[in-house]
Design a protein around this motif. Structure first.
Motif, PDB file in Angstrom:
ATOM      1  N   LEU A   1     149.214 123.571  73.681  1.00  0.00           N
ATOM      2  CA  LEU A   1     147.835 123.364  74.123  1.00  0.00           C
ATOM      3  C   LEU A   1     147.757 123.100  75.627  1.00  0.00           C
ATOM      4  N   TRP A   2     148.495 122.091  76.081  1.00  0.00           N
ATOM      5  CA  TRP A   2     148.327 121.654  77.464  1.00  0.00           C
ATOM      6  C   TRP A   2     149.368 122.225  78.433  1.00  0.00           C
ATOM      7  N   ALA A   3     150.427 122.829  77.914  1.00  0.00           N
ATOM      8  CA  ALA A   3     151.460 123.375  78.804  1.00  0.00           C
ATOM      9  C   ALA A   3     150.999 124.722  79.355  1.00  0.00           C
ATOM     10  N   PRO A   4     151.529 125.121  80.509  1.00  0.00           N
ATOM     11  CA  PRO A   4     151.170 126.448  81.029  1.00  0.00           C
ATOM     12  C   PRO A   4     151.631 127.544  80.066  1.00  0.00           C
ATOM     13  N   LYS A   5     150.689 128.451  79.735  1.00  0.00           N
ATOM     14  CA  LYS A   5     150.973 129.473  78.713  1.00  0.00           C
ATOM     15  C   LYS A   5     152.158 130.360  79.074  1.00  0.00           C
ATOM     16  N   GLU A   6     152.289 130.662  80.358  1.00  0.00           N
ATOM     17  CA  GLU A   6     153.358 131.585  80.745  1.00  0.00           C
ATOM     18  C   GLU A   6     154.746 130.993  80.497  1.00  0.00           C
ATOM     19  N   TYR A   7     154.809 129.689  80.230  1.00  0.00           N
ATOM     20  CA  TYR A   7     156.111 129.062  80.003  1.00  0.00           C
ATOM     21  C   TYR A   7     156.344 128.695  78.545  1.00  0.00           C
ATOM     22  N   PHE A   8     155.425 129.097  77.663  1.00  0.00           N
ATOM     23  CA  PHE A   8     155.567 128.727  76.250  1.00  0.00           C
ATOM     24  C   PHE A   8     156.953 129.076  75.701  1.00  0.00           C
ATOM     25  N   GLU A   9     157.420 130.288  76.050  1.00  0.00           N
ATOM     26  CA  GLU A   9     158.649 130.743  75.407  1.00  0.00           C
ATOM     27  C   GLU A   9     159.890 129.979  75.867  1.00  0.00           C
ATOM     28  N   THR A  10     159.787 129.253  76.973  1.00  0.00           N
ATOM     29  CA  THR A  10     160.964 128.488  77.420  1.00  0.00           C
ATOM     30  C   THR A  10     161.052 127.128  76.721  1.00  0.00           C
ATOM     31  N   GLN A  11     159.972 126.729  76.063  1.00  0.00           N
ATOM     32  CA  GLN A  11     159.995 125.393  75.448  1.00  0.00           C
ATOM     33  C   GLN A  11     160.969 125.315  74.279  1.00  0.00           C
ATOM     34  N   ARG A  12     160.938 126.347  73.456  1.00  0.00           N
ATOM     35  CA  ARG A  12     161.706 126.286  72.216  1.00  0.00           C
ATOM     36  C   ARG A  12     163.225 126.176  72.447  1.00  0.00           C
ATOM     37  N   PRO A  13     163.810 127.030  73.306  1.00  0.00           N
ATOM     38  CA  PRO A  13     165.266 126.884  73.491  1.00  0.00           C
ATOM     39  C   PRO A  13     165.670 125.523  74.074  1.00  0.00           C
ATOM     40  N   VAL A  14     164.815 124.958  74.913  1.00  0.00           N
ATOM     41  CA  VAL A  14     165.139 123.630  75.479  1.00  0.00           C
ATOM     42  C   VAL A  14     165.063 122.575  74.370  1.00  0.00           C
ATOM     43  N   PHE A  15     164.029 122.665  73.548  1.00  0.00           N
ATOM     44  CA  PHE A  15     163.910 121.699  72.447  1.00  0.00           C
ATOM     45  C   PHE A  15     165.075 121.863  71.460  1.00  0.00           C
ATOM     46  N   GLU A  16     165.427 123.102  71.160  1.00  0.00           N
ATOM     47  CA  GLU A  16     166.552 123.331  70.242  1.00  0.00           C
ATOM     48  C   GLU A  16     167.857 122.787  70.821  1.00  0.00           C
ATOM     49  N   TYR A  17     168.011 122.905  72.135  1.00  0.00           N
ATOM     50  CA  TYR A  17     169.182 122.308  72.792  1.00  0.00           C
ATOM     51  C   TYR A  17     169.240 120.799  72.497  1.00  0.00           C
ATOM     52  N   PHE A  18     168.104 120.111  72.681  1.00  0.00           N
ATOM     53  CA  PHE A  18     168.094 118.663  72.444  1.00  0.00           C
ATOM     54  C   PHE A  18     168.331 118.332  70.974  1.00  0.00           C
ATOM     55  N   CYS A  19     167.848 119.177  70.076  1.00  0.00           N
ATOM     56  CA  CYS A  19     168.111 118.946  68.649  1.00  0.00           C
ATOM     57  C   CYS A  19     169.615 119.027  68.366  1.00  0.00           C
ATOM     58  N   ARG A  20     170.267 120.006  68.959  1.00  0.00           N
ATOM     59  CA  ARG A  20     171.722 120.126  68.751  1.00  0.00           C
ATOM     60  C   ARG A  20     172.438 118.880  69.266  1.00  0.00           C
TER      61      ARG A  20
ATOM     62  N   VAL B   1     163.527 116.280  78.460  1.00  0.00           N
ATOM     63  CA  VAL B   1     162.786 117.171  79.349  1.00  0.00           C
ATOM     64  C   VAL B   1     161.479 117.490  78.625  1.00  0.00           C
ATOM     65  N   HIS B   2     160.387 117.110  79.233  1.00  0.00           N
ATOM     66  CA  HIS B   2     159.071 117.249  78.614  1.00  0.00           C
ATOM     67  C   HIS B   2     158.711 118.731  78.481  1.00  0.00           C
ATOM     68  N   PRO B   3     158.060 119.118  77.373  1.00  0.00           N
ATOM     69  CA  PRO B   3     157.727 120.550  77.210  1.00  0.00           C
ATOM     70  C   PRO B   3     156.826 121.109  78.305  1.00  0.00           C
ATOM     71  N   TRP B   4     156.093 120.279  79.016  1.00  0.00           N
ATOM     72  CA  TRP B   4     155.257 120.805  80.104  1.00  0.00           C
ATOM     73  C   TRP B   4     156.099 121.372  81.237  1.00  0.00           C
ATOM     74  N   ILE B   5     157.343 120.911  81.361  1.00  0.00           N
ATOM     75  CA  ILE B   5     158.169 121.354  82.491  1.00  0.00           C
ATOM     76  C   ILE B   5     159.518 121.907  82.042  1.00  0.00           C
ATOM     77  N   SER B   6     159.626 122.251  80.768  1.00  0.00           N
ATOM     78  CA  SER B   6     160.945 122.686  80.282  1.00  0.00           C
ATOM     79  C   SER B   6     161.406 123.987  80.944  1.00  0.00           C
ATOM     80  N   HIS B   7     160.437 124.796  81.435  1.00  0.00           N
ATOM     81  CA  HIS B   7     160.830 126.046  82.107  1.00  0.00           C
ATOM     82  C   HIS B   7     161.721 125.796  83.326  1.00  0.00           C
ATOM     83  N   ARG B   8     161.584 124.614  83.925  1.00  0.00           N
ATOM     84  CA  ARG B   8     162.417 124.324  85.112  1.00  0.00           C
ATOM     85  C   ARG B   8     163.851 123.984  84.736  1.00  0.00           C
ATOM     86  N   PHE B   9     164.094 123.740  83.437  1.00  0.00           N
ATOM     87  CA  PHE B   9     165.419 123.255  83.037  1.00  0.00           C
ATOM     88  C   PHE B   9     166.197 124.208  82.153  1.00  0.00           C
TER      89      PHE B   9
END
Ligand SMILES: [Zn+2]
Length: 245
Positions: A91-110, A58-66
């Motif tokens: 940089l390029w992702a919508p700022k209001e969704y920045f905070e949703t990127q990290r938990p989604v990325f951490e999910y994929f790391c797990r 799930v790309h960080p630009w749209i991770s808020h949807r997931f």
């Protein structure tokens, strides 16, 4: 055989033509997805050719949807050949969704650790944060896609086993020359980020064969004859895909 280590294959305007070109030119194509539906499209392309390797991400630009739909990924992830595109973008992702990127990325790391899946990672303006998450998640192999961050972090990524891709910007500018000089030959892969990479830089959609131009330029940067350079990249690919973490 050449390897394009980061492609959005489902975004090719004419997928059939792209598959024909990929087969004809023997381009092993690491096809990363933006989300689940993009992954399904890529899998249907991979049904037609073994040269396409589908990645689920799930790309960080749209991770808020997931963020609330990660259970849908759960069912698919162990069957995926690799994980990607995932990561952070400040940089390029919508700022209001920045905070949703990290938990989604951490999910994929797990999941990467649990199922031993190689990750293909976007790090734009979040290079230190991605590194910190990879370290904390004990990720020992990853492909850092089209890195353009601080040069001093490169050695830290190398220390945790990451490979780096060079992309189409090396064709016409020297801005990546500094970065390529810091990436050892045994940790480099090449990519186009097709079809968008060329659209963004050169105002034309990328085609599969563009990777060959990237190979020619990168071989010069590393001072090797093209055939020798191709076999080094193939060895790098085989090493990172066969390693067990
Ligand atoms: Zn991409």
């Amino acid at each position: 055989m050449v390897i394009d280590a980061h492609v959005h294959a489902d975004q090719y305007e004419n997928r059939v033509d792209a598959i024909v070109e990929i087969e004809r030119e023997h381009i092993k194509t690491v096809a990363v997805s933006m989300d689940l539906s993009s992954y399904r499209e890529i899998c249907s392309m991979a049904d037609l050719t073994s040269m396409i390797i589908p990645g689920l991400g799930v790309h960080p630009w749209i991770s808020h949807r997931f963020l609330d739909r990660l259970d849908e990924i759960d069912d698919q992830i162990n069957g995926a050949q690799l994980i990607g595109e995932v990561g952070l973008d400040r940089l390029w992702a919508p700022k209001e969704y920045f905070e949703t990127q990290r938990p989604v990325f951490e999910y994929f790391c797990r999941k990467s650790l649990r199922y031993d899946k190689l990750m293909n990672i976007h790090t734009k303006d979040a290079e230190a944060e991605v590194l910190e998450i990879l370290r904390a998640s004990h990720i020992e192999r990853s492909i850092i896609h089209w890195y353009s961050g601080p040069e001093d972090l490169i050695k830290e990524y190398l220390a945790i086993g990451s490979c780096f891709t060079l992309s189409v910007d090396i064709l016409r500018s020297t801005t990546s020359d500094g970065i390529s000089s810091l990436i050892p030959l045994d940790r480099v892969l090449l990519e186009t980020d097709n079809p968008g990479g060329c659209s963004w830089l050169y105002e034309r959609a990328g085609i599969p064969c563009d990777i060959k131009e990237v190979y020619r330029r990168a071989a010069k940067l590393y001072g090797l004859p093209l055939d020798e350079f191709e076999s080094v990249i193939e060895q790098n690919w085989l090493r990172i895909t066969s390693q067990k973490s």
